[in-house]
Design a protein around this motif. Structure first.
Motif, PDB file in Angstrom:
ATOM      1  N   MET A 102      47.514  24.323  70.651  1.00  0.00           N
ATOM      2  CA  MET A 102      48.079  24.829  69.457  1.00  0.00           C
ATOM      3  C   MET A 102      47.984  26.563  69.180  1.00  0.00           C
ATOM      4  SD  MET A 102      47.111  23.927  65.598  1.00  0.00           S
ATOM      5  CE  MET A 102      45.308  25.041  65.723  1.00  0.00           C
ATOM      6  N   ALA A 103      46.876  26.856  69.577  1.00  0.00           N
ATOM      7  CA  ALA A 103      46.556  28.308  69.484  1.00  0.00           C
ATOM      8  C   ALA A 103      47.644  29.276  70.346  1.00  0.00           C
ATOM      9  CB  ALA A 103      45.202  28.873  69.891  1.00  0.00           C
ATOM     10  N   LEU A 104      47.812  28.711  71.569  1.00  0.00           N
ATOM     11  CA  LEU A 104      48.912  29.144  72.630  1.00  0.00           C
ATOM     12  C   LEU A 104      50.286  29.380  71.632  1.00  0.00           C
ATOM     13  CD1 LEU A 104      47.978  28.204  75.819  1.00  0.00           C
ATOM     14  CD2 LEU A 104      47.520  30.362  75.038  1.00  0.00           C
ATOM     15  N   ILE A 105      50.657  28.155  71.376  1.00  0.00           N
ATOM     16  CA  ILE A 105      52.170  28.217  70.929  1.00  0.00           C
ATOM     17  C   ILE A 105      52.183  28.962  69.492  1.00  0.00           C
ATOM     18  CG2 ILE A 105      52.594  25.970  72.024  1.00  0.00           C
ATOM     19  CD1 ILE A 105      52.432  24.846  68.951  1.00  0.00           C
ATOM     20  N   ILE A 106      51.182  29.024  68.747  1.00  0.00           N
ATOM     21  CA  ILE A 106      51.345  29.724  67.364  1.00  0.00           C
ATOM     22  C   ILE A 106      51.373  31.243  67.774  1.00  0.00           C
ATOM     23  CG2 ILE A 106      49.963  30.562  65.442  1.00  0.00           C
ATOM     24  CD1 ILE A 106      51.336  27.822  65.292  1.00  0.00           C
ATOM     25  N   GLY A 107      50.495  31.693  68.528  1.00  0.00           N
ATOM     26  CA  GLY A 107      50.366  33.309  69.028  1.00  0.00           C
ATOM     27  C   GLY A 107      51.967  33.650  69.712  1.00  0.00           C
ATOM     28  N   VAL A 108      52.413  32.571  70.586  1.00  0.00           N
ATOM     29  CA  VAL A 108      53.869  33.055  71.202  1.00  0.00           C
ATOM     30  C   VAL A 108      54.961  32.945  69.971  1.00  0.00           C
ATOM     31  CG1 VAL A 108      55.647  32.249  72.715  1.00  0.00           C
ATOM     32  CG2 VAL A 108      53.234  32.045  73.273  1.00  0.00           C
ATOM     33  N   GLY A 109      54.729  31.842  69.031  1.00  0.00           N
ATOM     34  CA  GLY A 109      55.601  31.797  68.158  1.00  0.00           C
ATOM     35  C   GLY A 109      55.567  33.167  67.101  1.00  0.00           C
ATOM     36  N   VAL A 110      54.527  33.625  66.871  1.00  0.00           N
ATOM     37  CA  VAL A 110      54.165  34.790  66.088  1.00  0.00           C
ATOM     38  C   VAL A 110      55.016  35.829  66.653  1.00  0.00           C
ATOM     39  CG1 VAL A 110      52.618  36.236  64.835  1.00  0.00           C
ATOM     40  CG2 VAL A 110      52.662  33.909  64.607  1.00  0.00           C
ATOM     41  N   ALA A 111      54.827  35.893  67.995  1.00  0.00           N
ATOM     42  CA  ALA A 111      55.287  37.158  68.810  1.00  0.00           C
ATOM     43  C   ALA A 111      56.509  37.259  68.705  1.00  0.00           C
ATOM     44  CB  ALA A 111      54.535  37.282  70.282  1.00  0.00           C
ATOM     45  N   LEU A 112      57.240  35.930  68.947  1.00  0.00           N
ATOM     46  CA  LEU A 112      58.643  35.861  69.100  1.00  0.00           C
ATOM     47  C   LEU A 112      59.340  36.209  67.509  1.00  0.00           C
ATOM     48  CD1 LEU A 112      59.458  32.630  71.101  1.00  0.00           C
ATOM     49  CD2 LEU A 112      60.039  35.044  71.799  1.00  0.00           C
ATOM     50  N   GLY A 113      58.575  35.950  66.651  1.00  0.00           N
ATOM     51  CA  GLY A 113      59.132  36.314  65.185  1.00  0.00           C
ATOM     52  C   GLY A 113      59.101  37.819  65.131  1.00  0.00           C
ATOM     53  N   GLY A 114      58.770  38.731  65.956  1.00  0.00           N
ATOM     54  CA  GLY A 114      58.899  40.112  65.954  1.00  0.00           C
ATOM     55  C   GLY A 114      60.261  40.456  66.358  1.00  0.00           C
ATOM     56  N   VAL A 115      60.984  39.544  66.985  1.00  0.00           N
ATOM     57  CA  VAL A 115      62.338  39.935  67.439  1.00  0.00           C
ATOM     58  C   VAL A 115      63.588  40.095  66.167  1.00  0.00           C
ATOM     59  CG1 VAL A 115      64.430  39.125  68.763  1.00  0.00           C
ATOM     60  CG2 VAL A 115      62.072  38.476  69.406  1.00  0.00           C
ATOM     61  N   ARG A 116      63.749  41.140  65.825  1.00  0.00           N
ATOM     62  CA  ARG A 116      64.563  41.337  64.564  1.00  0.00           C
ATOM     63  C   ARG A 116      65.896  40.652  64.844  1.00  0.00           C
ATOM     64  NH1 ARG A 116      63.340  47.939  63.407  1.00  0.00           N
ATOM     65  NH2 ARG A 116      61.147  47.488  63.262  1.00  0.00           N
ATOM     66  N   ALA A 117      66.457  40.498  65.836  1.00  0.00           N
ATOM     67  CA  ALA A 117      67.696  39.877  65.928  1.00  0.00           C
ATOM     68  C   ALA A 117      67.495  38.379  65.335  1.00  0.00           C
ATOM     69  CB  ALA A 117      67.992  39.787  67.374  1.00  0.00           C
ATOM     70  N   LEU A 118      66.527  37.895  65.316  1.00  0.00           N
ATOM     71  CA  LEU A 118      66.451  36.507  64.642  1.00  0.00           C
ATOM     72  C   LEU A 118      66.485  36.623  63.168  1.00  0.00           C
ATOM     73  CD1 LEU A 118      63.507  35.093  67.021  1.00  0.00           C
ATOM     74  CD2 LEU A 118      65.845  34.467  67.074  1.00  0.00           C
ATOM     75  N   GLY A 119      66.216  37.665  62.594  1.00  0.00           N
ATOM     76  CA  GLY A 119      66.697  37.646  61.276  1.00  0.00           C
ATOM     77  C   GLY A 119      65.752  36.702  60.407  1.00  0.00           C
ATOM     78  N   ALA A 120      66.546  35.852  59.739  1.00  0.00           N
ATOM     79  CA  ALA A 120      65.887  34.781  58.718  1.00  0.00           C
ATOM     80  C   ALA A 120      65.116  33.831  59.416  1.00  0.00           C
ATOM     81  CB  ALA A 120      66.764  34.261  57.567  1.00  0.00           C
ATOM     82  N   GLY A 121      65.420  33.719  60.773  1.00  0.00           N
ATOM     83  CA  GLY A 121      64.882  32.603  61.770  1.00  0.00           C
ATOM     84  C   GLY A 121      63.639  33.215  62.194  1.00  0.00           C
ATOM     85  N   ARG A 122      63.135  34.419  62.104  1.00  0.00           N
ATOM     86  CA  ARG A 122      61.832  34.922  62.548  1.00  0.00           C
ATOM     87  C   ARG A 122      60.639  34.105  61.993  1.00  0.00           C
ATOM     88  NH1 ARG A 122      62.269  41.182  61.185  1.00  0.00           N
ATOM     89  NH2 ARG A 122      60.324  41.145  62.090  1.00  0.00           N
ATOM     90  N   GLU A 123      60.775  33.828  60.812  1.00  0.00           N
ATOM     91  CA  GLU A 123      59.615  33.033  60.223  1.00  0.00           C
ATOM     92  C   GLU A 123      59.511  31.386  60.809  1.00  0.00           C
ATOM     93  OE1 GLU A 123      57.466  34.851  58.557  1.00  0.00           O
ATOM     94  OE2 GLU A 123      58.737  36.597  58.894  1.00  0.00           O
ATOM     95  N   TRP A 124      60.621  31.159  61.267  1.00  0.00           N
ATOM     96  CA  TRP A 124      60.503  29.495  61.499  1.00  0.00           C
ATOM     97  C   TRP A 124      60.077  29.292  62.927  1.00  0.00           C
ATOM     98  CZ3 TRP A 124      60.914  26.019  58.111  1.00  0.00           C
ATOM     99  CH2 TRP A 124      61.561  26.237  56.813  1.00  0.00           C
ATOM    100  N   VAL A 125      60.002  30.042  63.798  1.00  0.00           N
ATOM    101  CA  VAL A 125      59.544  29.766  65.238  1.00  0.00           C
ATOM    102  C   VAL A 125      58.319  29.163  65.152  1.00  0.00           C
ATOM    103  CG1 VAL A 125      59.224  30.954  67.537  1.00  0.00           C
ATOM    104  CG2 VAL A 125      61.126  31.812  66.019  1.00  0.00           C
ATOM    105  N   ALA A 126      57.044  29.953  64.683  1.00  0.00           N
ATOM    106  CA  ALA A 126      55.867  29.420  64.656  1.00  0.00           C
ATOM    107  C   ALA A 126      55.824  28.121  63.877  1.00  0.00           C
ATOM    108  CB  ALA A 126      54.961  30.518  64.255  1.00  0.00           C
ATOM    109  N   VAL A 127      56.390  27.906  62.661  1.00  0.00           N
ATOM    110  CA  VAL A 127      56.493  26.883  61.732  1.00  0.00           C
ATOM    111  C   VAL A 127      56.936  25.517  62.512  1.00  0.00           C
ATOM    112  CG1 VAL A 127      57.343  25.949  59.533  1.00  0.00           C
ATOM    113  CG2 VAL A 127      56.400  28.315  59.757  1.00  0.00           C
ATOM    114  N   ALA A 128      58.044  25.926  62.858  1.00  0.00           N
ATOM    115  CA  ALA A 128      58.741  24.664  63.901  1.00  0.00           C
ATOM    116  C   ALA A 128      57.905  24.257  64.989  1.00  0.00           C
ATOM    117  CB  ALA A 128      59.970  25.194  64.598  1.00  0.00           C
TER     118      ALA A 128
END
Length: 362
Positions: A102-128
């Motif tokens: 869980m810690a690994l996927i949350i860390g990667v998810g938050v890191a991917l949330g830094g991709v600005r091209a995802l826009g509104a989807g940035r916050e949903w990576v780690a949540v999903a």
């Protein structure tokens, strides 16, 4: 210190804003439609129908274009998050402790949330990713597919409802804000003209007259941009192309006017701080008249025949001021150049009015 009464009044205005109330009504309707219809969506499990209203919420923005864009971004973010969540479950099946996975996927998810091209989807990576790990149970594939499809259905319903039911168009609101900026700019120049006419010019008064302009310019620019965005993918905008072009022209002209008005005020404030604004009473009078005529020009900023007449008056007043400067004798060279710089700023204010006067009407 913020007064409680003013805060309550401000909150009430925001809560009762017609555009916000319309958006709230459409969001409620879209959520209801999405929830009721979700069980009939192919390849989605009925027990996950509650994700459909969530899809509506992530896409319900004030404009149709923003709704569609945020919806697509949210689905992309969800897809990435679901893939991460499945990876986390796979790690657990391979024997990795659940807390570490869980810690690994949350860390990667938050890191991917830094991709600005995802826009509104940035916050949903780690949540999903977290939802898939915690809620999928033994049916990872079924849950993941239902989660994604049901959310996508909610997004689609939200965009369609926003498009079909009175799609918002903020051109009139932008026009009203542009008028507020016009009046504020005119008021600032009137204050400057009044101050120049005094024997002792106070630099603090001049500077204070320009203080509201910067913040107001940012607000108006944001409002015009919102109006532009509301016109995209909006069938109602076809009948209002002229209003949109007019708002764009007004904003550009008023921005230039405000810029040169601020330069004018800066120069005059510097002269006031030196204690020598004008050495000649006629020059002072002509400068005040020129500034006041520019204020009147801004007030008639509507492209009518009266605006062209006022522009010609402003041209005449500026000519008289420059002629008076040419007759001045002596004085410190820096102060004399500043007075000429003030004339140049007035010239630029008049030039910025031309798209709305007969000088450039087609």
């Amino acid at each position: 210190m913020i007064q409680p009464t003013s805060s309550v009044a401000s909150w009430w205005r925001q809560l009762t804003d017609r555009a916000r109330l319309l958006l709230a009504g459409k969001a409620a309707l879209a959520a209801a439609i999405a929830w009721v219809s979700a069980p009939y969506v192919p390849f989605a499990d009925e027990q996950y129908s509650y994700y459909a209203p969530l899809g509506v919420l992530v896409t319900m923005y004030p404009t149709v274009a923003a709704s569609a864009k945020s919806g697509v971004q949210a689905i992309l973010g969800l897809a990435l998050g679901i893939a991460l969540g499945v990876s986390g479950v796979t790690l657990v099946l391979w024997g990795v402790p659940a807390v570490i996975a869980m810690a690994l996927i949350i860390g990667v998810g938050v890191a991917l949330g830094g991709v600005r091209a995802l826009g509104a989807g940035r916050e949903w990576v780690a949540v999903a990713a977290l939802f898939v790990m915690l809620l999928s149970g033994r049916d990872v594939d079924g849950y993941s597919l239902s989660y994604l499809i049901t959310m996508a259905w909610g997004v689609l319903v939200g965009v369609v409802v926003n498009l079909v039911i009175v799609p918002p168009l903020y051109l009139k609101r932008a026009d009203a804000q542009l008028s507020v900026l016009r009046d504020a700019l005119r008021g600032a120049l009137v204050e400057v003209a009044d101050e120049i006419e005094q024997r002792s010019v106070d630099a603090a008064v001049l500077v204070a007259s320009a203080e509201p302009l910067s913040g107001l310019l940012r607000e108006v620019d944001s409002e015009v941009r919102s109006a532009q965005e509301s016109s995209r993918a909006n069938p109602r905008a076809r009948r209002h192309r002229g209003e949109q072009r007019s708002n764009d022209r007004r904003l550009r002209s008023l921005e230039r006017m405000a810029f040169h008005a601020q330069n004018l005020i800066d120069v005059l404030a510097r002269l006031a701080e030196s204690g020598v604004v004008f050495t000649d009473a006629d020059t002072r009078r002509y400068c005040a008249a020129s500034v006041r005529s520019c204020a009147d020009l801004i007030a008639s900023f509507d492209g009518t025949e009266a605006a062209e007449e006022q522009r010609q008056t402003a041209e005449q007043m500026l000519t008289e001021y420059l002629d008076a400067l040419g007759r001045e004798e002596g004085g410190h060279i820096t102060y004399r150049s500043d007075r000429w710089t003030a004339g140049l700023s007035l010239r630029r204010i008049i030039d910025a009015s031309m798209p709305f006067s007969g000088a450039e009407q087609t």
